[in-house]
Design an enzyme around this catalytic site. Structure first.
Site, PDB file in Angstrom:
ATOM      1  N   SER A   1      20.145   6.652 -41.872  1.00 60.23           N
ATOM      2  CA  SER A   1      19.414   6.971 -40.534  1.00 60.23           C
ATOM      3  C   SER A   1      18.128   7.761 -40.745  1.00 60.23           C
ATOM      4  CB  SER A   1      20.273   7.043 -39.497  1.00 60.23           C
ATOM      5  OG  SER A   1      20.827   8.233 -39.716  1.00 60.23           O
TER       6      SER A   1
ATOM      7  N   LEU B   1      14.785   7.299 -41.245  1.00 65.83           N
ATOM      8  CA  LEU B   1      14.021   7.151 -42.304  1.00 65.83           C
ATOM      9  C   LEU B   1      12.502   7.115 -41.659  1.00 65.83           C
ATOM     10  CD1 LEU B   1      15.432   4.651 -44.792  1.00 65.83           C
ATOM     11  CD2 LEU B   1      15.199   7.185 -45.060  1.00 65.83           C
TER      12      LEU B   1
ATOM     13  N   ASP C   1      11.412   6.311 -29.414  1.00 66.68           N
ATOM     14  CA  ASP C   1      10.470   5.437 -30.499  1.00 66.68           C
ATOM     15  C   ASP C   1       9.523   4.758 -29.386  1.00 66.68           C
ATOM     16  OD1 ASP C   1      11.168   6.110 -33.068  1.00 66.68           O
ATOM     17  OD2 ASP C   1      12.878   4.787 -32.782  1.00 66.68           O
TER      18      ASP C   1
ATOM     19  N   ASP D   1      26.111  -1.323 -40.028  1.00 71.11           N
ATOM     20  CA  ASP D   1      26.797  -0.766 -38.937  1.00 71.11           C
ATOM     21  C   ASP D   1      27.252  -1.815 -38.162  1.00 71.11           C
ATOM     22  OD1 ASP D   1      25.459   1.724 -39.432  1.00 71.11           O
ATOM     23  OD2 ASP D   1      23.978   1.691 -37.951  1.00 71.11           O
TER      24      ASP D   1
ATOM     25  N   THR E   1      18.713   1.143 -52.540  1.00 71.94           N
ATOM     26  CA  THR E   1      17.684  -0.021 -51.988  1.00 71.94           C
ATOM     27  C   THR E   1      18.493  -1.355 -52.280  1.00 71.94           C
ATOM     28  OG1 THR E   1      15.911   1.528 -51.912  1.00 71.94           O
ATOM     29  CG2 THR E   1      15.598  -0.848 -51.986  1.00 71.94           C
TER      30      THR E   1
ATOM     31  N   LEU F   1       4.531  13.303 -45.175  1.00 69.33           N
ATOM     32  CA  LEU F   1       3.255  13.670 -44.730  1.00 69.33           C
ATOM     33  C   LEU F   1       3.226  14.938 -43.755  1.00 69.33           C
ATOM     34  CD1 LEU F   1       2.413  10.171 -43.178  1.00 69.33           C
ATOM     35  CD2 LEU F   1       1.496  10.985 -45.278  1.00 69.33           C
TER      36      LEU F   1
ATOM     37  N   CYS G   1       7.781  19.200 -14.197  1.00 67.53           N
ATOM     38  CA  CYS G   1       9.157  18.680 -13.682  1.00 67.53           C
ATOM     39  C   CYS G   1       9.922  19.907 -12.879  1.00 67.53           C
ATOM     40  CB  CYS G   1      10.018  17.651 -14.286  1.00 67.53           C
ATOM     41  SG  CYS G   1      10.753  16.841 -13.655  1.00 67.53           S
TER      42      CYS G   1
ATOM     43  N   HIS H   1       5.405  13.721 -15.593  1.00 69.16           N
ATOM     44  CA  HIS H   1       5.511  13.908 -16.793  1.00 69.16           C
ATOM     45  C   HIS H   1       3.911  13.695 -17.675  1.00 69.16           C
ATOM     46  CE1 HIS H   1       9.719  15.247 -17.293  1.00 69.16           C
ATOM     47  NE2 HIS H   1      10.054  14.757 -16.188  1.00 69.16           N
TER      48      HIS H   1
ATOM     49  N   GLU I   1       3.077  14.505 -20.325  1.00 70.71           N
ATOM     50  CA  GLU I   1       2.826  14.306 -21.874  1.00 70.71           C
ATOM     51  C   GLU I   1       3.108  12.843 -22.375  1.00 70.71           C
ATOM     52  OE1 GLU I   1       7.259  15.018 -20.177  1.00 70.71           O
ATOM     53  OE2 GLU I   1       5.387  15.725 -19.708  1.00 70.71           O
TER      54      GLU I   1
END
Length: 547
Positions: free
Chosen positions: A13, A15, A71, A146, A190, A240, A380, A519, A521
C-alpha cells in the site's frame, strides 16, 4: 461519452495511486481533455467523517458537503476540478444503499447477493456523470488481493466487459524493490501482483512501477514479457523532491502517451505544460525561506493536516520562498512555557480538531502570537481557541471556554463563548441538529457564503467583501459575545450573510492575526494559491526580515 481509466495498486500500500491518478488527470487536461476523478474505497465506514485522523489522515470536504478521502484533495489540487459527493464511495455506502433498497422492497423479494446487487450498485456509481467529461479516472483503494476489495474488482471486470471495446483501460501501480546486497531490482512481486489481477479477470494495459533505482531496459522487457504489457507501457515512477514534480516526471516517462495509445487516440494532441513548468520553477527557484509552526494535536501523522501543509507550500510558491513546516504538539505546552516551543518561528498556524485534548496549548499559542506580534492563522478550532484566549485574557471573561469541552467532561466548567451549533441556514432551508444526533454527516458541512467587513484586513486579502468557503464543524463562536470582544479589540470581520454566525475574526492592532471558522486550505492549488495562505506566508516573510 467518457473513456474510463481504472487505477489499481499491488505489492504494498501507499505507493501513490492518488498522486499518479491526479498527475495523469492534469496531463490529460494539458492535452485539452476534460476529466473527473473519483475514489472507490473498500472500507466499511460509510465515509471517513467519523474516522480518527491517526487512522485515516485528514477528511477532505467538498462544496456539496461530502466528507471524503484525502486523495480527493490531490485530485482537486492537480486538476482544479471541484470534487463532489458522487466522486467518493465506500463499501459501507454501497452496502447501506443496497440494504435500504432491500428494506423498501425494491428488489421484489429476491435474495440479495454481492453479485449482482452489490456490483450493480458499484457500476451505477461509476456511471454517474459519464456524459460530462472526456475521461473518467477511478482509483480503487487498497491493494489487489485484499478480500474487502473483491466486489470492486468484480464490478470493474463486469463494467469493462459491458462497455464497447476501447472505452476502458486498467492502470496498475506496483513496487520494484531493490536488494542492495545483490544490487538488483526485483520484478517478481510485480509479476505476482499482475497474476493476482488476471486471476479475477482483469489485465493491466499500463504498468506504473515505483522504484528507488533507475529501471534498466532489460528489466522493462522482462516485466512487459511476463505481465503481457507492451514495453513502452511500462512506466517508471521514481521518488521526487516535491509531489508537484509528478506531472512533468510522468510525462517524461511517457505515461499520458501510453494511456492515449491504449485508447487508440492518434495523433495525440500536444500538451501545454506551461502551468507545471511555472510550478516547478517556483518550487526550485526561491528567494529565501520561512519557518512556520503548526501547533496541532494529530502531528504524529502528518496526513492529518495534509491540505494545510500543501496550502502553505502553495503560499510559498506565491511568494517565491521555501516554507519550512515544523510540527509542534499542542500538548507539549499545556502546562509549560510556550516561549520555549514557539520562539524563533516566523508565523504560527493552529489548525482544526475535535475534543478538549491539547486545547490549552492551542490557547497559549494564540496568546503568544498575539502578544509577540507574530503572524497567526487559526483555522476552525484554531479560530475558536483564539476567541477563547481573547475572552479570558483581554475581555475579562475568566472562565471562557467551549461547550464541547463541558460536554466531554459531563459537567459545566466554562462560560461557553463557543457553543454547539443547533440551527443554521443552508440554501433556502433551515438545518437543525441535536447533540444526540449521529456523529457522521451531521456537522455544518460544505460551501457557505460569508460577508466581509469593508476595509478589514481579510477583505483586502480576498479583494472582495463576498466569499464562499468550505466548512466542517459543529461548534461555533457565540455571537452574543461579539460586542464585548470587539470592545476589547477583536474585530468580527466576517459573518454569515444573515449576520448570525461569526466566520472570521482579526486583531486590529496586530500585524497579521486572523482566525477563520472555515477551511481555506481545501481550495488552495499550486497554480492558484489560496489568498489567505499567500498573504499569511507574505506576513511570515516580513517577520523573517525583522528578526
Amino acid at each position: 461519452m467518457a473513456r474510463f481509466i481504472f487505477i489499481t495498486g499491488g505489492v504494498v500500500s501507499s505507493l501513490g495511486k492518488g498522486l499518479a491518478s491526479a498527475a495523469l488527470g492534469s496531463l490529460l487536461q494539458a492535452r485539452g481533455y476534460s476529466v473527473r476523478l473519483r475514489k472507490l474505497d473498500p472500507y466499511l465506514n460509510v465515509d471517513p467523517g467519523t474516522m480518527s485522523p491517526f487512522e485515516h489522515g485528514e477528511v477532505f470536504v467538498t462544496d456539496d458537503g461530502a466528507e471524503t478521502d484525502l486523495d480527493l484533495g490531490h485530485y482537486e489540487r492537480f486538476t482544479g476540478v471541484p470534487a463532489r459527493n458522487s466522486d467518493s464511495i465506500s463499501s459501507g455506502r454501497i452496502y447501506s444503499n443496497v440494504l435500504e433498497k432491500e428494506r423498501r422492497g425494491d428488489y421484489l423479494g429476491k435474495t440479495i447477493q454481492v453479485v449482482p446487487h452489490v456490483t450493480n450498485e458499484i457500476k451505477d456509481f461509476i456511471r454517474i456523470g459519464e456524459d460530462e467529461v472526456d475521461f473518467m479516472l477511478c482509483e480503487i483503494g487498497g491493494t489487489v488481493g485484499d478480500i474487502e476489495g473483491l466486489p470492486f474488482f468484480e464490478a470493474i471486470r463486469q463494467f469493462t466487459h459491458e462497455k464497447p471495446r476501447g472505452e476502458c483501460i486498467l492502470m496498475h501501480l506496483t513496487l520494484l524493490p531493490y536488494l542492495a546486497a545483490s544490487g538488483e531490482l526485483k520484478t517478481k512481486p510485480t509479476q505476482h501482483s499482475v497474476k493476482e489481477l488476471q486471476s479475477i479477470g482483469l489485465a493491466p494495459d499500463v504498468l506504473v512501477c515505483r522504484s528507488e533505482q533507475e529501471i534498466p531496459e532489460r528489466e522493462r522487457e522482462k516485466i512487459a514479457l511476463f505481465c503481457n504489457v507492451r514495453k513502452e507501457h511500462v512506466v517508471a515512477a521514481y521518488d521526487l523532491k516535491s509531489i508537484y514534480e509528478a506531472p512533468l516526471a510522468y510525462h517524461d516517462q511517457g505515461l499520458d502517451q501510453a494511456v492515449l495509445d491504449c485508447f487508440g487516440i492518434a495523433p495525440a494532441p500536444k500538451p501545454n505544460l506551461d502551468r507545471w513548468l511555472d510550478v516547478q520553477d517556483r518550487i526550485h527557484n526561491t528567494d529565501g525561506e520561512v519557518n512556520i509552526a503548526i501547533v496541532g494535536k494529530y502531528i504524529q501523522l502528518e496526513d492529518a493536516y495534509k491540505s494545510i501543509k500543501e496550502a502553505l507550500v502553495h503560499g510559498g510558491m506565491a511568494n517565491r520562498v521555501k516554507v519550512n513546516v515544523n510540527w509542534v504538539d499542542a500538548e507539549d505546552f499545556d502546562r509549560e512555557d510556550v516561549g520555549e516551543h514557539l520562539s524563533g518561528y516566523h508565523a504560527i498556524l493552529v489548525p482544526g480538531g475535535f475534543g478538549e485534548r491539547g486545547t490549552e496549548g492551542k490557547i497559549k499559542a494564540a496568546q503568544f502570537a498575539r502578544e509577540k506580534k507574530i503572524p497567526y492563522l487559526g483555522i476552525c478550532l484554531g479560530m475558536q481557541m483564539a476567541v477563547i484566549e481573547a475572552a479570558r485574557n483581554v475581555a475579562g471573561i475568566a472562565k471562557a471556554g467551549s461547550e464541547e469541552f463541558d460536554h466531554e467532561a459531563g459537567q459545566k466548567r466554562f462560560e461557553p463563548v463557543v457553543y454547539h451549533l443547533k440551527e443554521w441556514i443552508q440554501g433556502n432551508h433551515t438545518v437543525k441538529r441535536k447533540e444526540s444526533d449521529d456523529k457522521g454527516g451531521t456537522m455544518r458541512l460544505g460551501a457557505y457564503d460569508a460577508a466581509l467587513m469593508s476595509g478589514s484586513r481579510v477583505a483586502n486579502v480576498y479583494g472582495s467583501t463576498e466569499i464562499e468557503e468550505r466548512h466542517r464543524h459543529r461548534y461555533e463562536v457565540d455571537g452574543k459575545y461579539r460586542e464585548q470582544l470587539e470592545a476589547a479589540g477583536l474585530c468580527f470581520s466576517g459573518m454569515s450573510p444573515d449576520g448570525r454566525l461569526p466566520e472570521i475574526v482579526e486583531w486590529k492592532d496586530h500585524p497579521w492575526f486572523i482566525g477563520v471558522q472555515f477551511h481555506p486550505e481545501l481550495k488552495s492549488k499550486p497554480f492558484e494559491p489560496h489568498p489567505l495562505f499567500a498573504d499569511f506566508v507574505r506576513a511570515a516573510v516580513e517577520t523573517s526580515r525583522l528578526v
